[in-house]
Design a protein around this motif. Structure first.
Motif, mmCIF file in Angstrom:
data_model
loop_
_atom_site.group_PDB
_atom_site.id
_atom_site.type_symbol
_atom_site.label_atom_id
_atom_site.label_comp_id
_atom_site.label_asym_id
_atom_site.label_seq_id
_atom_site.Cartn_x
_atom_site.Cartn_y
_atom_site.Cartn_z
ATOM 1 N N GLY A 1 0.778 -1.226 0.000
ATOM 2 C CA GLY A 1 0.000 0.000 0.000
ATOM 3 C C GLY A 1 0.812 1.280 0.000
ATOM 4 O O GLY A 1 0.249 2.366 0.113
ATOM 5 N N LYS A 2 2.138 1.150 -0.122
ATOM 6 C CA LYS A 2 3.002 2.340 -0.099
ATOM 7 C C LYS A 2 3.814 2.435 -1.379
ATOM 8 O O LYS A 2 3.978 1.458 -2.112
ATOM 9 C CB LYS A 2 3.928 2.300 1.113
ATOM 10 N N GLN A 3 4.351 3.632 -1.627
ATOM 11 C CA GLN A 3 5.210 3.825 -2.779
ATOM 12 C C GLN A 3 6.586 3.227 -2.522
ATOM 13 O O GLN A 3 7.007 3.045 -1.374
ATOM 14 C CB GLN A 3 5.349 5.326 -3.075
ATOM 15 N N ARG A 4 7.267 2.914 -3.614
ATOM 16 C CA ARG A 4 8.622 2.405 -3.495
ATOM 17 C C ARG A 4 9.509 3.487 -2.882
ATOM 18 O O ARG A 4 9.440 4.660 -3.257
ATOM 19 C CB ARG A 4 9.159 1.985 -4.863
ATOM 20 N N GLU A 5 10.359 3.064 -1.950
ATOM 21 C CA GLU A 5 11.175 3.988 -1.157
ATOM 22 C C GLU A 5 12.654 3.649 -1.345
ATOM 23 O O GLU A 5 13.045 2.476 -1.256
ATOM 24 C CB GLU A 5 10.785 3.843 0.324
ATOM 25 N N TRP A 6 13.461 4.665 -1.577
ATOM 26 C CA TRP A 6 14.905 4.469 -1.636
ATOM 27 C C TRP A 6 15.424 4.132 -0.239
ATOM 28 O O TRP A 6 15.004 4.748 0.752
ATOM 29 C CB TRP A 6 15.577 5.739 -2.149
ATOM 30 N N VAL A 7 16.342 3.167 -0.154
ATOM 31 C CA VAL A 7 16.871 2.731 1.135
ATOM 32 C C VAL A 7 18.354 3.081 1.286
ATOM 33 O O VAL A 7 18.757 3.640 2.304
ATOM 34 C CB VAL A 7 16.685 1.219 1.319
ATOM 35 N N ALA A 8 19.155 2.734 0.287
ATOM 36 C CA ALA A 8 20.602 2.926 0.433
ATOM 37 C C ALA A 8 21.272 2.959 -0.931
ATOM 38 O O ALA A 8 20.779 2.368 -1.894
ATOM 39 C CB ALA A 8 21.218 1.804 1.279
ATOM 40 N N THR B 1 28.671 5.718 0.874
ATOM 41 C CA THR B 1 27.352 5.150 1.170
ATOM 42 C C THR B 1 26.412 6.217 1.710
ATOM 43 O O THR B 1 26.842 7.171 2.369
ATOM 44 C CB THR B 1 27.458 4.013 2.192
ATOM 45 N N ASN B 2 25.139 6.040 1.428
ATOM 46 C CA ASN B 2 24.090 6.908 1.955
ATOM 47 C C ASN B 2 22.876 6.062 2.279
ATOM 48 O O ASN B 2 22.622 5.051 1.606
ATOM 49 C CB ASN B 2 23.704 7.985 0.934
ATOM 50 N N TYR B 3 22.141 6.481 3.316
ATOM 51 C CA TYR B 3 20.994 5.713 3.774
ATOM 52 C C TYR B 3 19.808 6.625 4.056
ATOM 53 O O TYR B 3 19.974 7.780 4.487
ATOM 54 C CB TYR B 3 21.347 4.974 5.072
ATOM 55 N N VAL B 4 18.614 6.080 3.907
ATOM 56 C CA VAL B 4 17.432 6.776 4.371
ATOM 57 C C VAL B 4 17.501 6.799 5.900
ATOM 58 O O VAL B 4 18.023 5.872 6.538
ATOM 59 C CB VAL B 4 16.149 6.080 3.867
ATOM 60 N N LYS C 1 19.453 4.142 9.125
ATOM 61 C CA LYS C 1 20.821 4.508 9.514
ATOM 62 C C LYS C 1 21.193 3.861 10.836
ATOM 63 O O LYS C 1 20.421 3.870 11.789
ATOM 64 C CB LYS C 1 20.955 6.022 9.630
ATOM 65 N N GLY C 2 22.377 3.276 10.857
ATOM 66 C CA GLY C 2 22.855 2.612 12.061
ATOM 67 C C GLY C 2 22.398 1.170 12.186
ATOM 68 O O GLY C 2 22.888 0.435 13.040
ATOM 69 N N ARG C 3 21.467 0.754 11.325
ATOM 70 C CA ARG C 3 20.970 -0.631 11.373
ATOM 71 C C ARG C 3 21.315 -1.403 10.098
ATOM 72 O O ARG C 3 21.566 -2.604 10.165
ATOM 73 C CB ARG C 3 19.446 -0.642 11.566
ATOM 74 N N MET D 1 21.131 -6.182 7.035
ATOM 75 C CA MET D 1 20.056 -5.560 7.800
ATOM 76 C C MET D 1 20.051 -6.136 9.210
ATOM 77 O O MET D 1 19.828 -7.343 9.389
ATOM 78 C CB MET D 1 18.708 -5.810 7.114
ATOM 79 N N ASN D 2 20.305 -5.289 10.186
ATOM 80 C CA ASN D 2 20.332 -5.690 11.592
ATOM 81 C C ASN D 2 19.227 -4.978 12.358
ATOM 82 O O ASN D 2 18.666 -3.979 11.891
ATOM 83 C CB ASN D 2 21.691 -5.350 12.204
ATOM 84 N N SER D 3 18.937 -5.485 13.533
ATOM 85 C CA SER D 3 17.920 -4.872 14.402
ATOM 86 C C SER D 3 16.640 -4.598 13.626
ATOM 87 O O SER D 3 16.080 -3.501 13.687
ATOM 88 C CB SER D 3 18.468 -3.570 15.011
ATOM 89 N N LEU D 4 16.191 -5.585 12.907
ATOM 90 C CA LEU D 4 15.026 -5.403 12.040
ATOM 91 C C LEU D 4 13.766 -5.117 12.837
ATOM 92 O O LEU D 4 13.560 -5.659 13.940
ATOM 93 C CB LEU D 4 14.835 -6.631 11.152
ATOM 94 N N LEU D 5 12.918 -4.272 12.265
ATOM 95 C CA LEU D 5 11.661 -3.853 12.867
ATOM 96 C C LEU D 5 10.503 -4.293 11.975
ATOM 97 O O LEU D 5 10.680 -4.452 10.757
ATOM 98 C CB LEU D 5 11.651 -2.328 13.000
ATOM 99 N N PRO D 6 9.322 -4.447 12.547
ATOM 100 C CA PRO D 6 8.171 -4.811 11.702
ATOM 101 C C PRO D 6 7.961 -3.840 10.548
ATOM 102 O O PRO D 6 7.531 -4.258 9.460
ATOM 103 C CB PRO D 6 7.002 -4.780 12.692
#
Length: 121
Positions: A42-49, A57-60, A64-66, A82-87
């Motif tokens: 239901g969301k638009q595609r989002e740039w991550v890194a 390197t650059n991150y959204v 950052k930090g994860r 990908m560390n410390s993943l969130l729902p």
């Protein structure tokens, strides 16, 4: 013809880790930026890194930090650790490169097929 093949997605519990890979194949003369995007339901595609040829390197902000992007230029492969993943990291993750294929003199953009990452207990 340039082809991107992704791997490494799956189901992981909150706080867990996954490593995505994206391998580029075909007759490639040059690769510039390598990037990861994601698209949640239901969301638009989002740039991550992004990782540049020079290794910058650059991150959204939300990752950052994860998350950490890296590349193995000799193998035309790049990764997203990908560390410390969130729902809220649940999404289909897509890799993207800007490359000059053999026989061409300008950069074109190529996308992988996407890999599902689900973070849930």
């Amino acid at each position: 013809q340039v082809r991107l093949v992704e791997s490494g997605g799956g189901l992981v519990q909150p706080g867990g880790s996954l490593r995505l890979s994206c391998a580029a194949s075909g007759s490639i003369f040059s690769i510039r930026n390598m990037e990861w995007y994601r698209q949640a339901p239901g969301k638009q595609r989002e740039w991550v890194a992004t990782i540049t040829t020079g290794g910058t390197t650059n991150y959204v902000g939300s990752v950052k930090g994860r998350f950490a992007i890296s590349r193995d230029s000799a193998k035309n492969t790049f990764y997203l650790q990908m560390n410390s993943l969130l729902p809220e990291d649940t999404a289909v993750y897509y890799c993207n490169i800007q490359a000059v294929p053999a026989g061409q003199t300008y950069y074109s953009t190529y996308w992988g097929q996407g890999t599902q990452v689900t973070v849930s207990s």
